[in-house]
Design a protein around this motif. Structure first.
Motif, PDB file in Angstrom:
ATOM      1  N   HIS A   1       0.831  -1.293  -0.044  1.00 60.16           N
ATOM      2  CA  HIS A   1      -0.128  -0.004   0.055  1.00 60.16           C
ATOM      3  C   HIS A   1       1.026   1.382  -0.206  1.00 60.16           C
ATOM      4  O   HIS A   1       0.515   2.246  -0.770  1.00 60.16           O
TER       5      HIS A   1
ATOM      6  N   ALA B   1      -4.830  -2.887  -2.255  1.00 61.07           N
ATOM      7  CA  ALA B   1      -4.247  -3.090  -1.026  1.00 61.07           C
ATOM      8  C   ALA B   1      -5.054  -2.436   0.303  1.00 61.07           C
ATOM      9  O   ALA B   1      -5.115  -3.017   1.352  1.00 61.07           O
ATOM     10  N   ALA B   2      -5.547  -1.329   0.002  1.00 62.21           N
ATOM     11  CA  ALA B   2      -6.501  -0.758   1.143  1.00 62.21           C
ATOM     12  C   ALA B   2      -7.382  -1.508   1.465  1.00 62.21           C
ATOM     13  O   ALA B   2      -8.060  -1.575   2.572  1.00 62.21           O
TER      14      ALA B   2
ATOM     15  N   ALA C   1      -2.744   0.826  -4.911  1.00 60.45           N
ATOM     16  CA  ALA C   1      -3.093   0.818  -3.421  1.00 60.45           C
ATOM     17  C   ALA C   1      -4.435   0.863  -2.825  1.00 60.45           C
ATOM     18  O   ALA C   1      -4.640   0.483  -1.825  1.00 60.45           O
TER      19      ALA C   1
END
Length: 134
Positions: free
Chosen positions: A27, A42-43, A39
């Motif tokens: 992230h 991943a978040a 990102a």
């Protein structure tokens, strides 16, 4: 009282700790690189409820305890399968005397505290005689 977790369940819990650390790194790197799609993925994964580091630690401790509690059986089985005490010692990173002492102590604990079916004659049959052991 909840059912005790299997070794597989405990290992999965323990493995979540490093996985979360990797996700946090992915992230941060994706944000730094301007890769907003990566990102965001991943978040999203990080937003799913996970175990805490303390829960991962507890899983690690329980795994270690169970594996050590069962080591004497692996030693017995290896010796019944024709392994020597020298080979047993080497596999454990111990001296021969340390390996024998560990096994004898573990068998003694089993005799005192038992639990599952335990055959002390079988367990002690692989212990070396004082001289001339395998």
């Amino acid at each position: 009282m909840p059912e005790p977790m299997s070794l597989e369940q405990l290992l999965a819990l323990w493995n979540q700790g490093p996985r979360l650390a990797r996700l946090e790194t992915v992230h941060a790197l994706a944000l730094a690189a301007g890769d907003h799609e990566r990102a965001d993925r991943a978040a999203l994964e990080l937003a799913v409820p996970h175990i805490t580091p303390l829960q991962a630690l507890a899983a690690n401790v329980e795994l270690g305890r169970r594996l050590l509690d069962g080591r004497w059986k692996a030693v017995r089985d290896a010796l019944e399968g024709e392994a020597t005490w020298d080979e047993i010692a080497e596999a454990q990173g111990l001296t021969r005397d340390e390996a024998v002492a560990y096994y004898a102590d573990a068998v003694g604990r089993q005799e005192r505290h038992g639990g599952e079916a335990f055959d002390p004659r079988r367990a002690r049959a692989v212990l070396p005689a004082l001289e001339g052991a395998r």
